[in-house]
Design a protein around this motif. Structure first.
Motif, PDB file in Angstrom:
ATOM      1  N   VAL A 150       2.969  -1.455   4.239  1.00 16.02           N
ATOM      2  CA  VAL A 150       2.444  -0.100   4.073  1.00 16.02           C
ATOM      3  C   VAL A 150       3.660   0.811   3.953  1.00 16.02           C
ATOM      4  CG1 VAL A 150       1.098   1.759   5.115  1.00 16.02           C
ATOM      5  CG2 VAL A 150       0.358  -0.617   5.401  1.00 16.02           C
ATOM      6  N   GLU A 197      -9.238   2.574   3.241  1.00 17.36           N
ATOM      7  CA  GLU A 197      -7.987   2.381   3.969  1.00 17.36           C
ATOM      8  C   GLU A 197      -7.971   1.115   4.831  1.00 17.36           C
ATOM      9  OE1 GLU A 197      -4.395   5.074   4.980  1.00 17.36           O
ATOM     10  OE2 GLU A 197      -6.189   5.787   6.021  1.00 17.36           O
ATOM     11  N   THR A 226      -1.567  11.129   1.848  1.00 15.86           N
ATOM     12  CA  THR A 226      -2.651  11.868   2.488  1.00 15.86           C
ATOM     13  C   THR A 226      -3.700  12.228   1.426  1.00 15.86           C
ATOM     14  OG1 THR A 226      -1.700  14.043   2.076  1.00 15.86           O
ATOM     15  CG2 THR A 226      -1.024  12.897   4.132  1.00 15.86           C
ATOM     16  N   TYR A 249      -6.693  -1.326   2.424  1.00 11.32           N
ATOM     17  CA  TYR A 249      -5.313  -1.019   2.050  1.00 11.32           C
ATOM     18  C   TYR A 249      -4.327  -1.416   3.141  1.00 11.32           C
ATOM     19  CZ  TYR A 249      -7.386   2.192  -1.480  1.00 11.32           C
ATOM     20  OH  TYR A 249      -8.078   2.757  -2.505  1.00 11.32           O
ATOM     21  N   CYS A 250      -4.709  -1.175   4.387  1.00 13.52           N
ATOM     22  CA  CYS A 250      -3.795  -1.446   5.509  1.00 13.52           C
ATOM     23  C   CYS A 250      -3.593  -2.935   5.764  1.00 13.52           C
ATOM     24  CB  CYS A 250      -4.284  -0.739   6.767  1.00 13.52           C
ATOM     25  SG  CYS A 250      -4.021   1.054   6.661  1.00 13.52           S
ATOM     26  N   LYS A 280       1.041   4.671   0.627  1.00  9.43           N
ATOM     27  CA  LYS A 280       0.184   5.563   1.407  1.00  9.43           C
ATOM     28  C   LYS A 280       0.472   7.038   1.145  1.00  9.43           C
ATOM     29  CE  LYS A 280      -1.485   6.253   6.054  1.00  9.43           C
ATOM     30  NZ  LYS A 280      -1.810   5.528   7.249  1.00  9.43           N
ATOM     31  N   TYR A 337       0.869  -1.175   0.000  1.00  8.29           N
ATOM     32  CA  TYR A 337       0.000   0.000   0.000  1.00  8.29           C
ATOM     33  C   TYR A 337       0.902   1.220   0.000  1.00  8.29           C
ATOM     34  CZ  TYR A 337      -2.999   3.640   2.141  1.00  8.29           C
ATOM     35  OH  TYR A 337      -3.666   4.808   2.439  1.00  8.29           O
ATOM     36  N   ASP A 376       5.334   4.692   2.742  1.00 10.58           N
ATOM     37  CA  ASP A 376       5.150   6.113   2.459  1.00 10.58           C
ATOM     38  C   ASP A 376       5.378   6.326   0.962  1.00 10.58           C
ATOM     39  OD1 ASP A 376       5.309   8.856   2.177  1.00 10.58           O
ATOM     40  OD2 ASP A 376       6.884   9.119   3.661  1.00 10.58           O
TER      41      ASP A 376
END
Length: 138
Positions: A116, A107, A69, A110-111, A67, A65, A118
């Protein structure tokens, strides 16, 4: 992959057949690519959230994932409004609200990815390291 198989764009599939028909095609595509070795598959944002796709992806490979914002996603998706049916014709504010809402819904799926990460990295090097570490662990 889906566009090639269907000989039409994702937008055409959405407008003619609707989202549920697209999600079924997406499920079939995930099943087909799951058997391919040594391949990187980048899915759309909804793929892991429908028809147990994420579980199949986790059984057959490494899931990551990437991730971001809602603000970072909005900035990345602004140029894609014309080609992505779920965000077509949205104003900047509507797009941000839509992304916030969808991310909140998605999410939890996704998590569940194996990793996971950045997604603000400016190079592919960190992601290549993740993939190499995974391959070395097999």
């Amino acid at each position: 992959f889906i566009q090639e198989k269907e000989q039409r764009s994702i937008s055409e599939i959405f407008s003619r057949d609707g989202e549920e028909a697209f999600r079924l095609l997406e499920k079939k595509a995930v099943q087909e690519v799951a058997s391919i070795e040594q391949v990187v598959v980048a899915t759309g944002g909804g793929a892991p959230c429908y028809h147990n796709n994420l579980e199949l992806m986790k059984q057959t490979g490494l899931t990551i994932y990437l991730k971001l914002t809602p603000k970072e996603l909005t900035n990345r998706l602004l140029p894609a409004r014309k080609t992505r049916p779920l965000i077509a014709n949205k104003t900047d504010e509507e797009l941000f609200s839509f992304i916030e809402e969808k991310l909140a819904e998605r999410e939890p799926f996704y998590c569940k990815a194996s990793i996971v990460a950045d997604a603000t990295a400016t190079s592919v090097a960190p992601y290549l390291r993740i993939i190499r570490l995974y391959q070395d662990s097999l």
